[in-house]
Write a protein that holds these residues in place. Structure first.
Motif, PDB file in Angstrom:
ATOM      1  N   THR A 225       0.855  -1.184   0.000  1.00 46.32           N
ATOM      2  CA  THR A 225       0.000   0.000   0.000  1.00 46.32           C
ATOM      3  C   THR A 225       0.901   1.248   0.000  1.00 46.32           C
ATOM      4  O   THR A 225       2.103   1.138   0.251  1.00 46.32           O
ATOM      5  N   ILE A 226       0.304   2.423  -0.234  1.00 50.38           N
ATOM      6  CA  ILE A 226       1.121   3.652  -0.304  1.00 50.38           C
ATOM      7  C   ILE A 226       1.973   3.859   0.960  1.00 50.38           C
ATOM      8  O   ILE A 226       3.184   4.081   0.842  1.00 50.38           O
ATOM      9  N   PRO A 227       1.389   3.777   2.164  1.00 51.04           N
ATOM     10  CA  PRO A 227       2.255   3.988   3.348  1.00 51.04           C
ATOM     11  C   PRO A 227       3.409   2.982   3.385  1.00 51.04           C
ATOM     12  O   PRO A 227       4.535   3.340   3.760  1.00 51.04           O
ATOM     13  N   GLU A 228       3.131   1.745   2.960  1.00 51.11           N
ATOM     14  CA  GLU A 228       4.184   0.724   2.941  1.00 51.11           C
ATOM     15  C   GLU A 228       5.215   0.999   1.846  1.00 51.11           C
ATOM     16  O   GLU A 228       6.421   0.808   2.036  1.00 51.11           O
ATOM     17  N   ILE A 229       4.728   1.463   0.698  1.00 55.41           N
ATOM     18  CA  ILE A 229       5.649   1.807  -0.405  1.00 55.41           C
ATOM     19  C   ILE A 229       6.631   2.874   0.081  1.00 55.41           C
ATOM     20  O   ILE A 229       7.839   2.775  -0.122  1.00 55.41           O
ATOM     21  N   GLU A 235      13.471   2.713   3.589  1.00 55.08           N
ATOM     22  CA  GLU A 235      14.441   1.670   3.948  1.00 55.08           C
ATOM     23  C   GLU A 235      15.375   1.327   2.782  1.00 55.08           C
ATOM     24  O   GLU A 235      16.325   0.582   2.951  1.00 55.08           O
ATOM     25  N   GLY A 236      15.028   1.800   1.585  1.00 53.35           N
ATOM     26  CA  GLY A 236      15.874   1.527   0.425  1.00 53.35           C
ATOM     27  C   GLY A 236      15.498   0.280  -0.353  1.00 53.35           C
ATOM     28  O   GLY A 236      16.229  -0.133  -1.258  1.00 53.35           O
ATOM     29  N   ASP A 237      14.372  -0.338  -0.025  1.00 56.29           N
ATOM     30  CA  ASP A 237      13.963  -1.543  -0.766  1.00 56.29           C
ATOM     31  C   ASP A 237      13.197  -1.209  -2.043  1.00 56.29           C
ATOM     32  O   ASP A 237      13.262  -1.944  -3.020  1.00 56.29           O
ATOM     33  N   VAL A 238      12.434  -0.125  -2.006  1.00 56.76           N
ATOM     34  CA  VAL A 238      11.781   0.335  -3.234  1.00 56.76           C
ATOM     35  C   VAL A 238      12.678   1.406  -3.844  1.00 56.76           C
ATOM     36  O   VAL A 238      13.096   2.341  -3.159  1.00 56.76           O
ATOM     37  N   LYS A 239      13.022   1.232  -5.133  1.00 58.45           N
ATOM     38  CA  LYS A 239      14.023   2.106  -5.763  1.00 58.45           C
ATOM     39  C   LYS A 239      13.432   3.107  -6.748  1.00 58.45           C
ATOM     40  O   LYS A 239      14.037   4.130  -7.034  1.00 58.45           O
ATOM     41  N   LEU A 240      12.286   2.730  -7.320  1.00 59.20           N
ATOM     42  CA  LEU A 240      11.707   3.594  -8.356  1.00 59.20           C
ATOM     43  C   LEU A 240      10.199   3.679  -8.131  1.00 59.20           C
ATOM     44  O   LEU A 240       9.548   2.652  -7.959  1.00 59.20           O
ATOM     45  N   ILE A 241       9.684   4.893  -8.109  1.00 61.94           N
ATOM     46  CA  ILE A 241       8.228   5.066  -7.995  1.00 61.94           C
ATOM     47  C   ILE A 241       7.746   5.897  -9.183  1.00 61.94           C
ATOM     48  O   ILE A 241       8.365   6.890  -9.574  1.00 61.94           O
ATOM     49  N   ALA A 256       7.657  15.091   6.534  1.00 60.58           N
ATOM     50  CA  ALA A 256       9.119  14.922   6.595  1.00 60.58           C
ATOM     51  C   ALA A 256       9.492  13.498   6.183  1.00 60.58           C
ATOM     52  O   ALA A 256      10.442  13.281   5.430  1.00 60.58           O
ATOM     53  N   HIS A 257       8.696  12.528   6.638  1.00 62.18           N
ATOM     54  CA  HIS A 257       8.928  11.123   6.306  1.00 62.18           C
ATOM     55  C   HIS A 257       8.698  10.882   4.809  1.00 62.18           C
ATOM     56  O   HIS A 257       9.479  10.190   4.148  1.00 62.18           O
ATOM     57  N   VAL A 258       7.667  11.496   4.266  1.00 67.61           N
ATOM     58  CA  VAL A 258       7.364  11.347   2.832  1.00 67.61           C
ATOM     59  C   VAL A 258       8.536  11.884   2.011  1.00 67.61           C
ATOM     60  O   VAL A 258       9.014  11.236   1.072  1.00 67.61           O
ATOM     61  N   LYS A 259       9.020  13.055   2.404  1.00 65.75           N
ATOM     62  CA  LYS A 259      10.103  13.703   1.660  1.00 65.75           C
ATOM     63  C   LYS A 259      11.373  12.840   1.699  1.00 65.75           C
ATOM     64  O   LYS A 259      11.993  12.577   0.660  1.00 65.75           O
ATOM     65  N   GLU A 260      11.725  12.382   2.891  1.00 60.02           N
ATOM     66  CA  GLU A 260      12.908  11.522   3.021  1.00 60.02           C
ATOM     67  C   GLU A 260      12.771  10.274   2.153  1.00 60.02           C
ATOM     68  O   GLU A 260      13.720   9.843   1.493  1.00 60.02           O
ATOM     69  N   SER A 261      11.561   9.705   2.168  1.00 61.08           N
ATOM     70  CA  SER A 261      11.322   8.472   1.401  1.00 61.08           C
ATOM     71  C   SER A 261      11.497   8.718  -0.093  1.00 61.08           C
ATOM     72  O   SER A 261      12.160   7.949  -0.786  1.00 61.08           O
TER      73      SER A 261
ATOM     74  N   TYR B 308      17.355  -5.264  -8.871  1.00 61.01           N
ATOM     75  CA  TYR B 308      16.658  -5.455  -7.587  1.00 61.01           C
ATOM     76  C   TYR B 308      15.363  -6.259  -7.720  1.00 61.01           C
ATOM     77  O   TYR B 308      14.698  -6.536  -6.723  1.00 61.01           O
ATOM     78  N   GLY B 309      14.945  -6.569  -8.908  1.00 59.72           N
ATOM     79  CA  GLY B 309      13.687  -7.296  -9.094  1.00 59.72           C
ATOM     80  C   GLY B 309      12.515  -6.340  -9.248  1.00 59.72           C
ATOM     81  O   GLY B 309      12.612  -5.167  -8.870  1.00 59.72           O
ATOM     82  N   PRO B 310      11.385  -6.821  -9.803  1.00 54.49           N
ATOM     83  CA  PRO B 310      10.246  -5.935 -10.077  1.00 54.49           C
ATOM     84  C   PRO B 310       9.629  -5.327  -8.819  1.00 54.49           C
ATOM     85  O   PRO B 310       9.049  -4.242  -8.874  1.00 54.49           O
ATOM     86  N   ASP B 311       9.749  -5.990  -7.663  1.00 54.77           N
ATOM     87  CA  ASP B 311       9.119  -5.440  -6.460  1.00 54.77           C
ATOM     88  C   ASP B 311       9.864  -4.236  -5.878  1.00 54.77           C
ATOM     89  O   ASP B 311       9.432  -3.665  -4.872  1.00 54.77           O
ATOM     90  N   ALA B 312      10.982  -3.860  -6.523  1.00 60.40           N
ATOM     91  CA  ALA B 312      11.645  -2.616  -6.116  1.00 60.40           C
ATOM     92  C   ALA B 312      11.039  -1.419  -6.861  1.00 60.40           C
ATOM     93  O   ALA B 312      11.494  -0.286  -6.733  1.00 60.40           O
ATOM     94  N   ILE B 313      10.007  -1.696  -7.649  1.00 56.12           N
ATOM     95  CA  ILE B 313       9.314  -0.636  -8.382  1.00 56.12           C
ATOM     96  C   ILE B 313       7.876  -0.550  -7.846  1.00 56.12           C
ATOM     97  O   ILE B 313       7.287  -1.575  -7.496  1.00 56.12           O
TER      98      ILE B 313
END
Lengths: 527, 348
Positions: A225-229, A235-241, A256-261, B308-313
């Motif tokens: 979900t968005i908060p989890e994304i 945390e650096g696990d999601v790299k591209l949004i 502040a948390h949104v901006k950092e993320s 990183y795999g698709p779940d990094a997007i």
């Protein structure tokens, strides 16, 4: 909504809780007032004395976050006084005894203490709603934006079922949706666990069906979900949004948390009509077209699928979002092309059972309400007629649990956020209309005269508001329409932004909705 | 059900139906100024008078219930004369500035004067003059053009239920007023504009950014892009610009809008619209072409997927976009990129 907008006008009693209808759904608000003029009685439960409270037979100024205690106590009165719909409960529902057991603990006196309302008013409200032949409940984010949001909604459903008010005209459980196509976005599977039509990604049959329809192998890993994304980005696990038409820098909790993320990402793509606060942080910005420049459909709060029609050519080099998305898909090697939104809609109808009978031709003159499974189906004005979608309506035994962040010595006030008539969401659209900006130019904080006196703050004075997340400066609006220990800030404004203060860590465990309606703050006089 | 004859045609309608509605049901349009199907009939303007067989008096068709066996004539010498007199009287206290009036081309008074060949008033006498009230942010009120049909008052009272305006004084001095004769900005008005949409003349008109004549505009029926009510509305456009919005009758909004739906369309043609793809270089945005933008997207998505795999997007879809667009966004994430990380602001 289980029922339709027009049915509101024929209800005998409307229970309005957690929705400031005249400001946030003004046309439905007007219809509620039309109903009152024709004799409909209304009950309002809201921490703010909203406009409709002036029309109410009973107004319950409950403390934010205590909805379940109130609803349980109303059911307690109804059962104790024998006002429940026994036949309906027996024929149409299950798990009644379990629910009753919990509800019996919530006397109006007990709830009165929790909610800070008069127990007699709870009795009056309960009797009024239960005795109505057609009792409708309207709610919005005052019910959902809590750490107990899902339970709040189920409590509302309990109350409606207890009185036989689901599956009948002019009754129902009626959430009013705040954005033009939030219903449609949910229907279309813009949710991590749901493919179009709420078909679950963890159901192998569903996955097989979509693999076949789309000619791909779909992932069965549940999404975020968005908060989890945002947390995963942090945390650096999601790299591209890739963000389309959203402005989390203003709309999401804890700015502040949104901006950092977002700053922690390798790459951020934002597709929008203006350079929003979020787009400012992007690596790549794509210009999209507005609703006036494209064809398509929106689904409104009563599940009505209605046409959007192109009135002008796209401005500049902007493109309708559907074209951009299709071109991105094609460039990524997925070769399906669509010549028009109509062709996309045909694909939607072919994979979405509740939209199966819909087509542009059928909704040309007037929109149709889903479920509409076949081409000869007229659409559905109200849900759960004769039988609930799942068979029997299931009562849930729900206990009141306090909000996550309660006031304490350091942060003694409850902040609740919301919207106002003259702005919309994060103002990207409404701040372009001078008249709206003139009427509602800036952020403000509503506070009771007693609190203002205690703080030695005058109406119109700038104050500092702080929480554990951050602090803002905003203007005091002193009003007796809010209780003494509660303050309200509209979330629209990027300056003096309410969401600098709100809590991103207090989420509903099931829906992951943030607890925008309750966090602890303090207000200080600046000089 | 009852049956009656209107202009020689038979109409069968429910008891309680007015003559006007009965006529409408068989395709006969009786001229009106004060009629609005949503409000209680009040028979103010007398334009809709018809002749009834066996009666010497003309009847207001908007407020007279149809009766079984009734024989109605909607356009006779007598009705024409009566309507011309009504128009003549209205014009006796109405500026004849149709050449420059913003409402020209969309004015019901103008249309009826044309239909009944009323060029000017034959009555001489005092004309009321009043200041134009420009204090509302979104519309102007010109009492000089008001024909006292009362629609604005009744729409405000019966439909919007705000009761911001009412009638004041009597006879020739009657006018629409805000309590204590104040200006609009001091009233309870919430600027929904529903009175403006109902006004048959130029007495209530939206403040305009663009100059236009109604006959220069195109009309497109669409769905409002603000809250979830899904109001149906007509966009009036000229030279690729939205110049006015009018509410549509029928489901779900029954001809009503709010301040945002009616007046807040300026964003569409606003100068600050994004007009080209932008790439951030050294902290500053630079315009690039769509082809360049797409190449970068493909490269970045493939890179992250590979490393990183698709779940990094993740994709954030939009409650402001269409169903088709939301469908494509989740399809892009799921079918093309290969992740279920797709959500939107339903919770916000």
């Amino acid at each position: 909504m289980t029922n339709s907008i027009a049915e509101v006008k024929d209800a005998d009693v409307i229970f309005i809780t957690g929705t400031n209808t005249t400001e946030n759904h003004p046309v439905i608000g007007a219809m509620v007032k039309q109903a009152v003029n024709k004799g409909t009685k209304i009950i309002v439960a809201d921490p703010r004395e909203i406009e409709l409270a002036n029309y109410a037979e009973v107004y319950l100024p409950l403390k934010p976050g205590t909805n379940i205690a109130l609803l349980n106590a109303m059911m307690n009165v109804i059962i104790n006084e024998g006002l429940q719909d026994e036949e309906y409960i027996k024929e149409r529902t299950e798990n009644y005894e379990e629910m009753k057991k919990i509800v019996m603990e919530y006397t109006p006196e007990k709830a009165g203490e929790i909610c800070e309302v008069d127990p007699e008013d709870i009795r009056k409200a309960a009797r009024l709603y239960a005795k109505a032949d057609k009792g409708s409940i309207l709610y919005a984010m005052g019910i959902t934006q809590h750490s107990t949001g899902t339970n709040n909604v189920m409590s509302v459903a309990n109350l409606a079922m207890l009185c036989g008010n689901v599956g009948k005209e002019s009754t129902g459980v009626n959430p009013l949706r705040g954005q033009n196509n939030v219903q449609g976005a949910c229907d279309m599977g813009a949710l991590p666990g749901d493919l179009p039509g709420y078909q679950k990604v963890n159901n192998p049959d569903v996955i097989e069906k979509f693999n076949k329809a789309w000619g791909v192998e779909l992932s069965i890993n549940p999404g975020l979900t968005i908060p989890e994304i945002l947390n995963h980005a942090h945390e650096g696990d999601v790299k591209l949004i890739y963000i389309m038409g959203e402005n989390p820098m203003v709309s999401d909790p804890d700015t502040a948390h949104v901006k950092e993320s977002l700053e922690n990402l390798d790459f951020l793509i934002v597709q929008d009509i203006f350079l929003t606060e979020t787009a400012e942080l992007a690596d790549l910005v794509l210009p999209a077209s507005t609703f006036a420049e494209k064809d398509g459909v929106f689904t409104n709060t009563e599940r009505r699928v209605q046409r959007v029609r192109k009135a002008i050519e796209p401005i500049g080099q902007s493109k309708p979002d559907w074209i951009i998305l299709m071109e991105v898909m094609n460039r990524l090697g997925y070769n399906k092309t669509y010549n028009s939104p109509k062709e996309i809609f045909e694909e939607i109808a072919s994979v979405t059972p509740s939209y199966g009978g819909l087509s542009y031709e059928r909704i040309e003159e007037e929109g149709i309400q889903w479920p509409c499974p076949t081409q000869d189906h007229p659409g559905t004005r109200f849900l759960h007629k004769d039988k609930f979608a799942r068979g029997k309506g299931q009562f849930q035994a729900i206990d009141y649990v306090p909000s996550v962040e309660l006031p304490d010595e350091e942060y003694p006030l409850v902040l609740t956020t919301g919207r106002i008539l003259y702005q919309y969401h994060t103002r990207t659209m409404t701040d372009k209309t001078e008249g709206l900006t003139n009427i509602a130019p800036e952020s403000f904080i509503e506070m009771n005269p007693a609190l203002a006196k205690e703080l030695k703050v005058e109406d119109g004075e700038m104050v500092r508001v702080s929480s554990r997340r951050g602090e803002i400066l905003t203007r005091a609006k002193v009003t007796d329409t809010i209780s003494n220990n509660v303050v309200f800030i509209p979330f629209h404004y990027a300056e003096g932004a309410a969401n600098v203060l709100t809590n991103a860590k207090a989420l509903d465990t099931k829906s992951k909705i943030p607890e925008f309606k309750v966090c602890a703050v303090k207000v200080d006089k600046i000089s | 059900m009852i049956s009656l004859t209107i202009d020689g045609k038979k109409a069968t309608v429910k008891k309680g139906t007015t003559i006007l509605e009965a006529a409408k049901s068989i395709g006969i349009k009786i001229p009106t100024l004060c009629y609005d199907p949503r409000i209680v009939p009040h028979g103010t303007c007398r334009m809709c008078v018809v002749e009834l067989e066996g009666s010497n008096k003309l009847a207001t068709s908007c407020s007279t219930p149809a009766a079984d066996g009734m024989v109605v004539f909607t356009e006779t010498k007598k009705t024409t004369e009566a309507r011309r007199t009504v128009l003549d009287l209205l014009l006796s206290n109405h500026p004849l500035d149709c050449l420059t009036c913003e409402k020209a081309g969309d004015c019901e008074l103008q249309d009826l004067c044309y239909k009944y060949d009323v060029k000017e008033s034959s009555f001489q006498g005092e004309k009321l003059t009043a200041e134009i009230d420009r204090t509302n942010q979104f519309y102007e009120r010109d009492p000089n053009k008001c024909i006292l049909c009362g629609k604005c008052v009744y729409v405000c009272a019966q439909l919007q239920c705000t009761n911001a305006i009412g009638f004041s004084q009597r006879g020739f001095r009657t006018h629409i007023a805000i309590p204590f004769e104040q200006d609009l900005d001091a009233s309870l008005c919430v600027s929904c504009g529903n009175c403006v949409s109902a006004c048959p003349t130029g007495a209530l008109i939206p403040k305009r950014k663009e100059k236009f004549r109604y006959w220069e505009t195109d009309t497109t029926r669409t769905t409002c892009s603000y809250c979830g009510v899904g109001c149906q509305m007509d966009l009036l456009t000229k030279d690729n610009k939205v110049v006015e919005i009018k509410p549509a009758m029928g489901t779900p909004n029954e001809g009503l809008l709010c301040v945002k739906g009616k007046f807040a369309y300026n964003f569409v043609n606003h100068d600050s619209r994004l007009k080209s793809p932008l790439l951030k270089k050294d902290g500053k945005f630079e315009e690039i072409s769509w082809d360049e933008a797409y190449d970068i997207i493909v490269e970045k998505i493939n890179d992250v997927k590979k490393n990183y795999g698709p779940d990094a997007i993740a994709g954030l879809s939009s409650a402001r976009c269409t169903n088709e667009e939301n469908y494509l966004m989740q399809k892009l994430m799921r079918a093309v990129i290969g992740t279920n990380n797709i959500d939107h602001c339903a919770r916000l």
